[in-house]
Design a protein around this motif. Structure first.
Motif, short mmCIF file in Angstrom:
data_model
loop_
_atom_site.label_atom_id
_atom_site.label_comp_id
_atom_site.label_asym_id
_atom_site.label_seq_id
_atom_site.Cartn_x
_atom_site.Cartn_y
_atom_site.Cartn_z
N LEU A 103 31.06 105.90 47.09
CA LEU A 103 29.72 106.00 47.67
C LEU A 103 28.74 105.15 46.87
O LEU A 103 28.75 105.19 45.64
N TRP A 164 29.63 104.43 52.50
CA TRP A 164 30.80 104.97 51.81
C TRP A 164 32.09 104.41 52.40
O TRP A 164 32.11 103.87 53.50
N HIS A 194 31.33 111.74 45.58
CA HIS A 194 31.10 111.55 44.15
C HIS A 194 32.18 112.25 43.34
O HIS A 194 32.66 111.72 42.32
N SER A 199 30.33 107.48 42.35
CA SER A 199 29.22 106.95 43.13
C SER A 199 28.30 106.13 42.24
O SER A 199 28.37 106.18 41.01
#
Length: 252
Positions: A103, A164, A194, A199
Motif C-alpha cells: 500500500l 495497493w 500494512h 505501507s
C-alpha cells in the motif's frame, strides 16, 4: 468507485480520472443500491463498468464486488465525491514500481461541496479545482516514508489517497462480517495491507478530498486538523478499532 447517492459529484470525479496522464486503467463503479434519481445518473455514463447491487450492503461489500472483476495489478478505491489530480495514477505507480509495499498513500488537498479549494498544503489561495492543473508538475521526485506503526492505528490519508497491489488485497475474501463496514472500508483495507505487506506515504498532493456533511470527518475544515472531530466520530473510531482487531483475529 463505491457509489451511494453521490450523483451530484460523480461526473466531476470521472472527469478527473479521464484526465489522467497515465491511460492504461479501467473504471468500475459499484452502485450500492442508490435511490432511483442517483441510479439514473449512471445510465448516461459510458466506457465504465457498472455493478448494481440489489440491496445496500455497505462500502466494504461494494468494494469487494468490484475487486472480483478488476483486471489490473494495482487498485485504487476512489470515493465518488473526490477529485484526482492529473498525475495521480502515474505518480503512485512510479512509487510502487520502485518499492515493494502492499500500500502507498499520497498527500491530499481539500475542497468543499462547491469545488472551492480549502487547502493545498503550500497554497492557501481559494480557487476552483478546475484551475489548479498548472500549480503542479508531474512528480519526478517525491519523498517516500515507510509507515512503522502498530496494527489498527491510522497512518495514511483517506480512501482515495492510496494505490495497493491487487494480489495483496485478495486477503479480503477471508475477512469476516464485511457488511458491518457500511463506511470506513479504508480502515480495514489499509490496516490489513500494512500488516501483511507494509505501507508507505509520499508527500505529493495527488487528490482533492471533498468535505461536506456526509463525511466521517465533516468537522475537519483543513488537512490534518483533527481537533474539530465530533464526539460522535471519536466514538465511531474507537468502535472501529475494537471491531477490526476482533475480526482480524478470526482471520489468523
Amino acid at each position: 468507485i463505491t457509489y451511494y447517492n453521490m450523483g451530484k459529484y460523480i461526473n466531476d470525479c470521472l472527469k478527473s480520472i479521464n484526465a489522467q496522464t497515465y491511460k492504461n486503467y479501467e473504471i468500475i463503479i459499484v452502485n450500492d443500491c442508490s435511490d432511483k434519481e442517483n441510479s439514473k445518473i449512471l445510465e448516461n455514463i459510458n466506457n465504465v463498468k457498472i455493478i448494481t447491487l440489489k440491496e445496500n450492503r455497505g462500502q466494504l461489500c461494494a468494494l469487494y464486488e468490484g475487486l472480483k472483476i478488476a483486471q489490473g495489478e494495482f487498485v485504487c478505491m476512489v470515493d465518488a465525491d473526490d477529485i484526482l489530480l492529473p498525475d495521480y495514477l502515474q505518480t503512485l505507480l512510479k512509487a510502487h514500481l520502485n518499492n515493494n509495499c502492499a500500500l502507498i498513500s499520497c498527500a491530499r488537498g481539500e475542497i468543499n461541496s462547491k469545488g472551492e479549494v480549502l487547502s493545498l498544503n503550500q497554497n492557501k489561495k481559494k480557487i476552483n479545482y478546475n484551475e489548479i492543473e498548472n500549480l503542479f508538475k508531474t512528480r519526478e521526485n517525491f519523498e517516500l516514508k515507510y509507515v512503522n506503526s502498530p496494527f489498527g492505528l491510522w497512518s495514511w490519508n483517506p480512501s482515495t489517497s492510496a494505490m495497493w497491489r491487487k494480489n495483496a488485497i485478495d486477503i479480503l475474501k477471508y475477512f469476516p462480517d464485511k457488511q458491518y463496514w457500511h463506511s470506513g472500508a479504508d480502515k480495514v483495507i489499509f490496516s490489513l495491507l500494512h500488516l501483511i505487506g507494509g505501507s508507505a506515504n509520499i508527500d505529493a498532493v495527488l487528490f482533492l478530498y471533498r468535505t461536506h456533511h456526509e463525511n466521517n470527518f465533516n468537522n475537519s475544515n483543513f488537512s490534518g486538523n483533527k481537533k474539530y472531530i465530533s464526539e460522535k466520530t471519536i466514538d465511531k473510531l474507537i468502535e472501529w478499532n475494537i471491531k477490526l482487531r476482533h475480526d482480524a483475529l478470526k482471520m489468523f
